[in-house]
Design an enzyme around this catalytic site. Structure first.
Site, PDB file in Angstrom:
ATOM      1  N   ASP A   7     -19.308  -5.144  16.541  1.00  0.00           N
ATOM      2  CA  ASP A   7     -18.365  -5.722  17.502  1.00  0.00           C
ATOM      3  C   ASP A   7     -18.475  -4.988  18.838  1.00  0.00           C
ATOM      4  O   ASP A   7     -17.930  -3.900  19.008  1.00  0.00           O
ATOM      5  CB  ASP A   7     -16.941  -5.614  16.934  1.00  0.00           C
ATOM      6  N   ASN A  21     -17.405  -6.068  21.893  1.00  0.00           N
ATOM      7  CA  ASN A  21     -16.262  -6.197  22.817  1.00  0.00           C
ATOM      8  C   ASN A  21     -14.945  -5.775  22.196  1.00  0.00           C
ATOM      9  O   ASN A  21     -13.867  -5.947  22.782  1.00  0.00           O
ATOM     10  CB  ASN A  21     -16.171  -7.634  23.367  1.00  0.00           C
ATOM     11  N   ASP A  54     -12.945  -6.800  19.733  1.00  0.00           N
ATOM     12  CA  ASP A  54     -11.854  -7.716  19.406  1.00  0.00           C
ATOM     13  C   ASP A  54     -11.690  -7.877  17.900  1.00  0.00           C
ATOM     14  O   ASP A  54     -10.895  -8.693  17.439  1.00  0.00           O
ATOM     15  CB  ASP A  54     -12.066  -9.083  20.068  1.00  0.00           C
ATOM     16  N   ASP A  97     -29.741 -20.115  12.151  1.00  0.00           N
ATOM     17  CA  ASP A  97     -29.207 -20.839  11.001  1.00  0.00           C
ATOM     18  C   ASP A  97     -28.689 -22.185  11.487  1.00  0.00           C
ATOM     19  O   ASP A  97     -27.778 -22.239  12.325  1.00  0.00           O
ATOM     20  CB  ASP A  97     -28.070 -20.033  10.363  1.00  0.00           C
ATOM     21  N   ASP A 141     -29.576 -24.779   6.293  1.00  0.00           N
ATOM     22  CA  ASP A 141     -28.534 -24.666   5.281  1.00  0.00           C
ATOM     23  C   ASP A 141     -28.536 -25.889   4.355  1.00  0.00           C
ATOM     24  O   ASP A 141     -28.708 -27.022   4.813  1.00  0.00           O
ATOM     25  CB  ASP A 141     -27.178 -24.551   5.996  1.00  0.00           C
ATOM     26  N   GLU A 146     -32.659 -23.681   2.366  1.00  0.00           N
ATOM     27  CA  GLU A 146     -31.792 -23.342   1.241  1.00  0.00           C
ATOM     28  C   GLU A 146     -31.816 -24.522   0.280  1.00  0.00           C
ATOM     29  O   GLU A 146     -31.305 -25.597   0.593  1.00  0.00           O
ATOM     30  CB  GLU A 146     -30.366 -23.063   1.708  1.00  0.00           C
ATOM     31  N   HIS A 162     -25.337 -13.586   2.378  1.00  0.00           N
ATOM     32  CA  HIS A 162     -23.921 -13.699   2.723  1.00  0.00           C
ATOM     33  C   HIS A 162     -23.102 -14.418   1.649  1.00  0.00           C
ATOM     34  O   HIS A 162     -21.875 -14.390   1.691  1.00  0.00           O
ATOM     35  CB  HIS A 162     -23.772 -14.446   4.046  1.00  0.00           C
ATOM     36  N   ASP A 163     -23.770 -15.055   0.682  1.00  0.00           N
ATOM     37  CA  ASP A 163     -23.091 -15.797  -0.376  1.00  0.00           C
ATOM     38  C   ASP A 163     -23.133 -15.083  -1.725  1.00  0.00           C
ATOM     39  O   ASP A 163     -22.635 -15.615  -2.718  1.00  0.00           O
ATOM     40  CB  ASP A 163     -23.733 -17.185  -0.552  1.00  0.00           C
TER      41      ASP A 163
END
Length: 563
Positions: free
Chosen positions: A21, A23, A25, A98, A199, A255, A330-331
């Site tokens: 990150d 910035n 936030d 992606d 995807d 995928e 990520h899954d």
């Protein structure tokens, strides 16, 4: 097989929300990726696959795109993305984008117009059907629980959503819609993107009669995979897509859940001009029950089945198509927690897993944090989780009478948020990911598992990954690793994974102990070697004794060149 620029490449996958990150936030961003390019260059990777960064309401963390041409404000600007492409290229790194083209967000202008009326020209850009006997058009289930159809009161029809109701499926039968998607691909290719990860690409083509799944209890839903996985026009669509990006010398990966080796050959055989490689998921089911509900079962690791699956794909695509090699994404849960040992043997087992994968034929994918041995997380409260799939599963099963404690055990082992906790950069506040509270809590073990600690230790997992990458790209073993044949040895051994790679005058043998006990084997007869030389491993440099006996400590691995 004609050599391609990406054959020796190693891909690093970034989940941008959780990477860095810049910035402050609380959400990772594109500038954060740019800021960490020197780290990735030092690791030695060639391609960065970035999960979706297009504008999105984030119902599914970016996999619900509302504008294909704009970067989501949470992640930055189009200008920052173009700067990232340029800065990465300056370091010899390509960007893989992606793209989600099976569905959009329900806030995409196309869908807003499509649902406005049956006579709208874009009505047919999505899949609309009339009610059937006052109910959904068929009994297909959504991957995120419940029906795959959502009723729209404005026009009195249902639209299809294989995922959440905020993710309506595009109608790939409509040529005008396809042409608009192709315009999107050209747009980003012109910007300098050198790869696309598509995807759920194998689900574009649906059987147009939309039949019910048979033998399903009335009022219940079941996945209609047989009616949309590798559907009737999928290869036609793939060839069209390939024609769009072919002038740009781009690498693509699809995928393709549920794909067979036979279909993977069709997708990836270069002469067919469809995809360069596919993600298969067979090995992701070796610690689960029957799909889909079985995904959440916490089952023992079926090791012999795992070896058979990996070997089948290595043999099945050799010389025809191309493999994608991965443990995590990520899954999926963190690899070291799932297939290794995230306690006493965390680093050692992570090195073993990396060795087993990176010496195979295909393109290795490193998921962010894998190179420092990040682990699964055990948040006590369901309120600390974010993933829509996970939360839907929890809610649905709680209503069926399952206990909170029982469901949390499943989430700790299998939940997607295991992979999505923020990247652990140092031992400071929020693991150095941000100066603000992150969108998802940091794994508490960041105090001792982090990049700063890894880089300071010459024997760390980070440097081991760097060595493996170097072997693939810039060593005397490059060709045998990239193009060599594969043969499984000691196939029935219950704890060791041993395979051989051969190409021209080079032969490598990879030996991996997947368990926490010492194993001794006789390798002389099986390997048939005159001379043997140690190449890499996670223990002391050893070679078999004169009698061919070899002893491996828990989670030990070793790679030999044999003559």
């Amino acid at each position: 097989m004609d050599p391609k620029w990406w054959h020796k490449s190693v891909v690093y996958q970034i989940y941008p929300k959780s990477f860095y990150d810049a910035n402050n936030d609380g959400t990772g961003d594109i500038q954060g990726i740019t800021d960490k390019l020197d780290y990735l260059q030092a690791l030695g990777i060639d391609i960065i696959w970035i999960c979706p960064v297009n504008r999105s309401p984030m119902a599914d963390n970016g996999y619900d795109i509302s504008d294909y041409y704009e970067i989501a404000p949470e992640f930055g600007t189009n200008e920052q993305f173009e700067q990232l492409i340029g800065e990465a290229d300056r370091r010899g790194i390509k960007i893989m984008m992606d793209l989600v083209i099976n569905h959009t967000s329900d806030e995409h202008p196309w869908f807003i117009v499509s649902r406005s009326g049956k006579d709208n020209p874009k009505r047919d850009w999505y899949i609309w059907r009339e009610p059937k006997q006052g109910r959904e058009p068929n009994n297909w289930a959504s991957y995120f629980s419940g029906s795959a159809w959502e009723f729209d009161s404005l026009t009195g029809e249902y639209y299809l959503h294989l995922y959440s109701k905020q993710q309506p499926d595009l109608n790939w039968e409509n040529q005008q819609m396809r042409e608009e998607i192709y315009r999107v691909i050209r747009y980003w290719a012109e910007k300098g993107v050198k790869g696309f990860r598509f995807d759920v690409i194998s689900k574009l083509s649906k059987h147009q009669d939309f039949p019910d799944v048979p033998d399903v209890e009335e009022g219940s839903y079941a996945l209609g995979r047989r009616y949309y996985l590798d559907g009737p026009r999928i290869h036609e669509f793939m060839k069209e897509i390939h024609q769009v990006y072919e002038p740009y010398d781009i690498v693509t990966v699809g995928e393709t859940s549920g794909v067979t080796i036979e279909n993977a050959r069709l997708y990836t055989e270069p002469s067919r001009k469809e995809l360069d490689m596919v993600f298969q998921f067979d090995h992701m089911a070796v610690d689960a029950g029957p799909y889909p509900a079985g995904k959440w079962e916490v089952s023992p690791f079926r090791f012999l089945e795992f070896k058979e699956i990996m070997s089948r794909w290595q043999k099945g695509l050799h010389g025809i198509g191309w493999n994608s090699l991965y443990w995590s994404n990520h899954d999926q849960p963190r690899a070291v927690s799932r297939f290794g040992n995230d306690g006493k043997y965390r680093v050692k087992s992570a090195k073993m897993l990396a060795t087993c994968l990176h010496l195979m034929q295909g393109t290795p994918y490193i998921y962010q944090g894998e190179e420092i041995g990040m682990t699964n997380v055990k948040f006590e409260s369901i309120e600390d989780y974010n993933d829509i799939e996970l939360l839907n599963m929890y809610k649905e099963n709680l209503q069926k009478g399952h206990t909170h404690e029982e469901l949390m055990q499943k989430i700790w082992a299998k939940g997607r948020d295991n992979a999505r906790t923020p990247m652990q950069w140092d031992d400071g506040e929020h693991a150095g990911f941000s100066q603000s509270s992150p969108w998802l809590k940091v794994n508490p073990n960041y105090k001792h598992i982090n990049v700063k600690t890894a880089i300071a230790d010459p024997d760390s997992l980070f440097y081991y990954y760097k060595r493996l990458i170097g072997l693939r790209k810039d060593s005397e073993y490059s060709d045998v690793i990239v193009y060599g044949s594969y043969d499984l040895l000691f196939a029935s051994h219950p704890r060791l994974y041993i395979y051989k790679r051969s190409h021209m005058d080079k032969t490598l043998v990879v030996i991996c102990n997947f368990f926490d006990q010492t194993e001794t084997i006789d390798v002389k007869d099986e390997l048939h070697y005159k001379e043997i030389q140690y190449v890499i491993g996670n223990g002391d440099v050893t070679i078999p004794g004169e009698d061919g006996s070899l002893s491996l400590s828990p989670y030990e691995c070793m790679v030999y060149e044999i003559d």
